[in-house]
Design a protein around this motif. Structure first.
Motif, PDB file in Angstrom:
ATOM      1  N   ARG A 105       0.831  -1.197   0.000  1.00 39.44           N
ATOM      2  CA  ARG A 105       0.000   0.000   0.000  1.00 39.44           C
ATOM      3  C   ARG A 105       0.869   1.252   0.000  1.00 39.44           C
ATOM      4  NH1 ARG A 105      -5.267  -0.953   2.309  1.00 39.44           N
ATOM      5  NH2 ARG A 105      -5.588  -3.179   2.588  1.00 39.44           N
ATOM      6  N   PRO A 106       0.328   2.371  -0.484  1.00 37.58           N
ATOM      7  CA  PRO A 106       1.090   3.628  -0.424  1.00 37.58           C
ATOM      8  C   PRO A 106       1.430   3.991   1.012  1.00 37.58           C
ATOM      9  CG  PRO A 106      -0.795   3.838  -1.885  1.00 37.58           C
ATOM     10  CD  PRO A 106      -0.947   2.522  -1.189  1.00 37.58           C
ATOM     11  N   ARG A 107       2.612   4.530   1.190  1.00 38.39           N
ATOM     12  CA  ARG A 107       3.074   4.889   2.527  1.00 38.39           C
ATOM     13  C   ARG A 107       3.542   6.342   2.541  1.00 38.39           C
ATOM     14  NH1 ARG A 107       6.732  -0.394   4.347  1.00 38.39           N
ATOM     15  NH2 ARG A 107       5.065  -1.939   4.154  1.00 38.39           N
ATOM     16  N   GLY A 108       3.811   6.826   3.756  1.00 36.81           N
ATOM     17  CA  GLY A 108       4.391   8.146   3.902  1.00 36.81           C
ATOM     18  C   GLY A 108       3.392   9.255   4.145  1.00 36.81           C
ATOM     19  N   GLN A 109       2.087   8.930   4.342  1.00 38.90           N
ATOM     20  CA  GLN A 109       1.090   9.947   4.610  1.00 38.90           C
ATOM     21  C   GLN A 109       0.387   9.650   5.927  1.00 38.90           C
ATOM     22  OE1 GLN A 109      -1.175  11.555   1.203  1.00 38.90           O
ATOM     23  NE2 GLN A 109      -0.346   9.861  -0.008  1.00 38.90           N
ATOM     24  N   THR A 110      -0.234  10.673   6.474  1.00 40.72           N
ATOM     25  CA  THR A 110      -0.868  10.527   7.782  1.00 40.72           C
ATOM     26  C   THR A 110      -2.217   9.827   7.700  1.00 40.72           C
ATOM     27  OG1 THR A 110      -1.826  12.739   7.547  1.00 40.72           O
ATOM     28  CG2 THR A 110       0.284  12.560   8.694  1.00 40.72           C
ATOM     29  N   MET A 111      -2.747   9.628   6.507  1.00 37.46           N
ATOM     30  CA  MET A 111      -4.013   8.921   6.340  1.00 37.46           C
ATOM     31  C   MET A 111      -3.915   8.038   5.108  1.00 37.46           C
ATOM     32  SD  MET A 111      -6.524  11.929   4.883  1.00 37.46           S
ATOM     33  CE  MET A 111      -7.835  10.753   4.523  1.00 37.46           C
ATOM     34  N   GLY A 112      -4.829   7.097   4.978  1.00 39.12           N
ATOM     35  CA  GLY A 112      -4.814   6.194   3.839  1.00 39.12           C
ATOM     36  C   GLY A 112      -5.282   6.886   2.569  1.00 39.12           C
ATOM     37  N   TYR A 113      -5.068   6.223   1.443  1.00 43.67           N
ATOM     38  CA  TYR A 113      -5.470   6.809   0.169  1.00 43.67           C
ATOM     39  C   TYR A 113      -6.991   6.826   0.030  1.00 43.67           C
ATOM     40  CZ  TYR A 113      -5.981   1.938  -1.474  1.00 43.67           C
ATOM     41  OH  TYR A 113      -6.350   0.628  -1.634  1.00 43.67           O
ATOM     42  N   ARG A 114      -7.470   7.748  -0.816  1.00 39.03           N
ATOM     43  CA  ARG A 114      -8.910   7.884  -1.076  1.00 39.03           C
ATOM     44  C   ARG A 114      -9.194   7.356  -2.476  1.00 39.03           C
ATOM     45  NH1 ARG A 114     -10.198  14.067   0.413  1.00 39.03           N
ATOM     46  NH2 ARG A 114     -12.144  13.427  -0.608  1.00 39.03           N
ATOM     47  N   PRO A 115      -9.684   6.140  -2.588  1.00 40.28           N
ATOM     48  CA  PRO A 115      -9.818   5.527  -3.914  1.00 40.28           C
ATOM     49  C   PRO A 115     -10.923   6.163  -4.755  1.00 40.28           C
ATOM     50  CG  PRO A 115     -10.756   4.101  -2.242  1.00 40.28           C
ATOM     51  CD  PRO A 115     -10.107   5.234  -1.514  1.00 40.28           C
ATOM     52  N   VAL A 116     -10.627   6.355  -6.037  1.00 45.51           N
ATOM     53  CA  VAL A 116     -11.609   6.724  -7.048  1.00 45.51           C
ATOM     54  C   VAL A 116     -11.805   5.504  -7.927  1.00 45.51           C
ATOM     55  CG1 VAL A 116     -12.229   8.369  -8.844  1.00 45.51           C
ATOM     56  CG2 VAL A 116     -10.708   9.073  -6.991  1.00 45.51           C
ATOM     57  N   LEU A 117     -13.056   5.071  -8.141  1.00 44.34           N
ATOM     58  CA  LEU A 117     -13.349   3.798  -8.799  1.00 44.34           C
ATOM     59  C   LEU A 117     -14.000   3.998 -10.160  1.00 44.34           C
ATOM     60  CD1 LEU A 117     -15.014   1.880  -5.831  1.00 44.34           C
ATOM     61  CD2 LEU A 117     -12.671   1.633  -6.594  1.00 44.34           C
ATOM     62  N   ASP A 118     -13.757   3.046 -11.044  1.00 43.57           N
ATOM     63  CA  ASP A 118     -14.524   2.912 -12.273  1.00 43.57           C
ATOM     64  C   ASP A 118     -14.373   1.477 -12.754  1.00 43.57           C
ATOM     65  OD1 ASP A 118     -16.263   3.671 -14.202  1.00 43.57           O
ATOM     66  OD2 ASP A 118     -14.826   4.751 -15.446  1.00 43.57           O
ATOM     67  N   SER A 119     -15.379   0.982 -13.487  1.00 39.26           N
ATOM     68  CA  SER A 119     -15.358  -0.418 -13.912  1.00 39.26           C
ATOM     69  C   SER A 119     -16.274  -0.611 -15.103  1.00 39.26           C
ATOM     70  CB  SER A 119     -15.798  -1.341 -12.760  1.00 39.26           C
ATOM     71  OG  SER A 119     -17.121  -1.039 -12.353  1.00 39.26           O
ATOM     72  N   TYR A 120     -16.107  -1.744 -15.766  1.00 39.34           N
ATOM     73  CA  TYR A 120     -17.024  -2.163 -16.827  1.00 39.34           C
ATOM     74  C   TYR A 120     -16.875  -3.664 -17.019  1.00 39.34           C
ATOM     75  CZ  TYR A 120     -13.274  -2.732 -20.324  1.00 39.34           C
ATOM     76  OH  TYR A 120     -12.157  -3.170 -21.013  1.00 39.34           O
ATOM     77  N   GLU A 121     -17.812  -4.267 -17.738  1.00 39.16           N
ATOM     78  CA  GLU A 121     -17.712  -5.668 -18.109  1.00 39.16           C
ATOM     79  C   GLU A 121     -18.205  -5.838 -19.533  1.00 39.16           C
ATOM     80  OE1 GLU A 121     -20.081  -8.123 -15.586  1.00 39.16           O
ATOM     81  OE2 GLU A 121     -21.988  -7.443 -16.416  1.00 39.16           O
ATOM     82  N   GLU A 122     -17.735  -6.893 -20.184  1.00 39.37           N
ATOM     83  CA  GLU A 122     -18.128  -7.188 -21.562  1.00 39.37           C
ATOM     84  C   GLU A 122     -18.236  -8.689 -21.739  1.00 39.37           C
ATOM     85  OE1 GLU A 122     -15.175  -5.938 -24.347  1.00 39.37           O
ATOM     86  OE2 GLU A 122     -13.507  -6.557 -23.070  1.00 39.37           O
ATOM     87  N   SER A 123     -19.108  -9.099 -22.650  1.00 40.40           N
ATOM     88  CA  SER A 123     -19.315 -10.517 -22.921  1.00 40.40           C
ATOM     89  C   SER A 123     -18.172 -11.045 -23.775  1.00 40.40           C
ATOM     90  CB  SER A 123     -20.643 -10.728 -23.638  1.00 40.40           C
ATOM     91  OG  SER A 123     -20.830 -12.083 -23.976  1.00 40.40           O
ATOM     92  N   THR A 124     -17.750 -12.286 -23.483  1.00 40.09           N
ATOM     93  CA  THR A 124     -16.644 -12.901 -24.224  1.00 40.09           C
ATOM     94  C   THR A 124     -17.026 -14.241 -24.841  1.00 40.09           C
ATOM     95  OG1 THR A 124     -15.804 -13.915 -22.185  1.00 40.09           O
ATOM     96  CG2 THR A 124     -14.892 -11.775 -22.801  1.00 40.09           C
ATOM     97  N   GLY A 125     -18.290 -14.631 -24.768  1.00 41.48           N
ATOM     98  CA  GLY A 125     -18.700 -15.919 -25.328  1.00 41.48           C
ATOM     99  C   GLY A 125     -20.201 -16.056 -25.320  1.00 41.48           C
ATOM    100  N   PRO A 126     -20.707 -17.180 -25.838  1.00 46.00           N
ATOM    101  CA  PRO A 126     -22.164 -17.371 -25.914  1.00 46.00           C
ATOM    102  C   PRO A 126     -22.824 -17.599 -24.565  1.00 46.00           C
ATOM    103  CG  PRO A 126     -21.008 -19.340 -26.674  1.00 46.00           C
ATOM    104  CD  PRO A 126     -19.960 -18.293 -26.467  1.00 46.00           C
ATOM    105  N   SER A 127     -22.085 -18.095 -23.586  1.00 48.75           N
ATOM    106  CA  SER A 127     -22.661 -18.349 -22.267  1.00 48.75           C
ATOM    107  C   SER A 127     -22.807 -17.044 -21.488  1.00 48.75           C
ATOM    108  CB  SER A 127     -21.774 -19.327 -21.495  1.00 48.75           C
ATOM    109  OG  SER A 127     -22.175 -19.445 -20.145  1.00 48.75           O
ATOM    110  N   TRP A 128     -23.837 -16.972 -20.617  1.00 46.32           N
ATOM    111  CA  TRP A 128     -24.032 -15.778 -19.805  1.00 46.32           C
ATOM    112  C   TRP A 128     -22.841 -15.523 -18.891  1.00 46.32           C
ATOM    113  CZ3 TRP A 128     -26.935 -11.560 -19.356  1.00 46.32           C
ATOM    114  CH2 TRP A 128     -26.891 -10.844 -18.159  1.00 46.32           C
ATOM    115  N   SER A 129     -22.248 -16.579 -18.357  1.00 50.45           N
ATOM    116  CA  SER A 129     -21.142 -16.411 -17.413  1.00 50.45           C
ATOM    117  C   SER A 129     -19.827 -16.096 -18.098  1.00 50.45           C
ATOM    118  CB  SER A 129     -20.979 -17.681 -16.564  1.00 50.45           C
ATOM    119  OG  SER A 129     -20.677 -18.798 -17.381  1.00 50.45           O
TER     120      SER A 129
END
Length: 600
Positions: A105-129
């Protein structure tokens, strides 16, 4: 005979069937109806009961029906599994394309990092999973990316792997996991922390990019750039395109949803800038299309975020101000200098001449808005995309705004016991919104539907499975909102000693800085808290027909027994990473409501 009816009439009948089990029974009556159900029946069921979920025509509709009904049931039951995320196993530093033995994890600060999130998903085959999921978050000055690959083919690889390979390359569900980290050369923790992050979605990728993913990152030191990273590792190359910022700090950023996306960024405290995202691997510096400095000479507050309501409208949250929410038109020449509409947070209609006559710091009606999210395009409550949107305020209230109404807002969603500021918002289709609190590591789940607006409910399926029903299940159960305290109760167990550090103790009272979900059809929700990212998978340990993504039958013979005792720990928590959270249920509060939302 049903089998002799035209497809159009059959589809009308199937649209009124109450649950997936009835569709399944219909498919077993004869070969003709079986063929119809496999080709059209499941599609009609999904689109009728879950209209907010957009799926391609070539989707595995039977798998989709199983996944969507399971997700709806588990959200209603508040059934989920939660765990902290941290890079482990196969971790690659894309700066050098060398494996990392252990991520720190990042070090050297008095508090932990503040995460900014983003995500996506895409199909890779005929099955739902069969799908590929990409999750990215900021960890101080570093970018962390997780790529998850799922499906029957991955399950086959898992079955042929050794126990050591399973622990290294796969998670406890048998999904293949690859981790990547990136830190710009010369970056320093605290000075170059990533404050803005967006990941371009599959439909926004340029064919010239090939398999590369595009990550837009903005830093506290004023660096705003696009990273082209081939996460498949075929090219082992990172291409960077920088945007012109004149050294101004990046507060937040957002991208439009078009195939040729625009980028809006908040620079320093009050400058709003618009860019065109370059296609291909163009490395030349990108200049701004337009710039709105300080939102006019009379503005004394701070701009917090920008959000594209549509490809032609940009919402800006700011404060403290009497009008902390403003809408701007976006055209070919950039952003209009004057707002199209201003919204206040008090009841009634906002009037520039009346409301701004008193200086903002002395007026008790001034407030602040932080996150803004549009209602999904599938909603039937609006005539056009971007007309309805939500905002989260400093007063802890989520408001629904309508561009067609002269009122400041048309509905409110609030927790009667917790009035802390709303730091993050995300919509889950047109059925629910999730709000991240500014304290207590708390998220709030609001159901947008009225009691009579629910199309599908798992109690209908339960009633049809009962041989004798003393009292029929309610057709439209009452709406109940709920809170989730992401304060683990089992961190002292032997399996979770890794998480016991001083940063995790700070996490217990952390704000929820950001929320993300890969898609409306995904059962996963990600929350960014101080120095940690929490993954919530809405799946029930007692569900004999879970989402195919979590189906234990794909994992070397681990099956849910039809009869007898269920070893939930062995099936769902083999590595002892699942967290124990507390949930609070409460009745909803609605103010100035003009109606509810209907959906799946």
């Amino acid at each position: 005979m049903l089998s002799n009816l035209p497809i159009e009439l059959l589809s009308n009948i199937v649209a009124y069937l109450p649950n997936a089990q009835t569709i399944h029974h219909l498919s077993r009556t004869c070969h003709a109806l079986n063929a119809y159900v496999q080709k059209e029946g499941w599609k009609v069921f999904c689109r009728s009961n879950f209209p907010s979920i957009y799926l391609d025509a070539d989707t595995d509709w039977q798998g989709a029906a199983q996944a969507l009904t399971a997700a709806s049931r588990n959200w209603d039951r508040r059934a989920f599994l939660a765990r902290y995320l941290e890079p482990s196993g196969s971790v690659t530093d894309v700066t050098t394309w060398k494996p990392i033995p252990k991520w720190r994890r990042p070090r050297g600060q008095t508090m932990g990092y503040r995460p900014v999130l983003d995500s996506y998903e895409e199909s890779t085959g005929p099955s739902w999973s069969a799908r590929r999921e990409v999750l990215a978050w900021s960890a101080g000055a570093s970018l962390v990316v997780r790529v998850k690959q799922m499906g029957p083919e991955i399950a086959d690889f898992f079955d042929r792997s050794s126990p050591m390979e399973r622990d290294f390359y796969y998670d406890d569900r048998g999904h293949m996991i690859s981790w990547f980290t990136y830190a710009p050369p010369g970056s320093q923790q605290g000075r170059d922390d990533i404050t803005a992050l967006r990941v371009l979605k599959p439909h926004q990728k340029d064919p010239q990019d090939g398999p590369a993913d595009k990550f837009i990152i903005g830093t506290a030191s004023g660096n705003l750039s696009v990273l082209n990273i081939d996460l498949s590792g075929h090219t082992r190359k990172v291409t960077t395109t920088k945007f012109e910022t004149n050294g101004r700090q990046i507060r937040s950023a957002d991208t439009s949803s078009s195939t040729s996306p625009l980028l809006s960024a908040v620079l320093d405290d009050a400058d709003i800038t618009l860019y065109r995202i370059p296609s291909g691997n163009d490395t030349s510096t990108v200049s701004a299309i337009t710039d709105i400095p300080k939102l006019g000479s009379g503005f004394t507050g701070r701009v917090w975020t920008t959000s594209f309501l549509s490809n032609t409208r940009l919402a800006v949250s700011l404060g403290p101000s009497l009008a902390p929410l403003r809408i701007y038109e976006v055209g070919c020449d950039g952003i209009a200098q004057d707002p199209l509409r201003k919204f206040g947070l008090k009841d009634g209609i906002y009037d520039d001449k009346v409301e701004e006559a008193t200086p903002t710091p002395r007026n008790t009606s001034s407030s602040t808005v932080y996150p803004i999210i549009p209602l999904p395009p599938s909603s039937q409550a609006s005539r056009a995309v971007g007309e309805l949107f939500f905002s989260g305020g400093f007063d802890g209230i989520v408001r629904l705004h309508d561009m067609r109404s002269p009122q400041n807002y048309v509905s409110t969603y609030a927790d009667p016991a917790e009035d802390a500021a709303i730091f993050s918002l995300i919509s889950l289709g047109r059925e629910r919104i999730v709000a991240g609190n500014s304290r207590n590591c708390l998220i709030k789940v609001f159901d947008l539907r009225m009691a009579g607006g629910r199309i599908y409910h798992y109690l209908n399926a339960t009633a049809s499975q009962s041989e004798t029903i003393a009292s029929p299940a309610p057709k439209h159960p009452p709406t109940v909102d709920w809170n989730l305290f992401m304060n683990p109760r089992n961190l002292t167990s032997s399996h979770n000693t890794t998480w016991l550090n001083r940063w995790t103790r700070r996490t217990l009272e952390s704000p929820v800085y950001s929320l993300s979900t890969p898609s409306f059809a995904s059962p996963s929700l990600f929350a960014g808290v101080e120095n940690n990212v929490v993954q919530l998978d809405f799946v029930s340990m007692l569900d004999r027909h879970p989402d195919p993504v979590f189906n234990p039958q794909l994992q070397h013979g681990r099956r849910i027994p039809r009869y007898g005792p269920l070893d939930a720990g062995r099936i769902w928590n083999p590595r002892g990473q699942v967290l124990e959270f507390a949930i609070e249920r409460w009745g909803f509060i609605r103010g100035n409501s003009r109606g509810g939302m209907s959906g799946g």
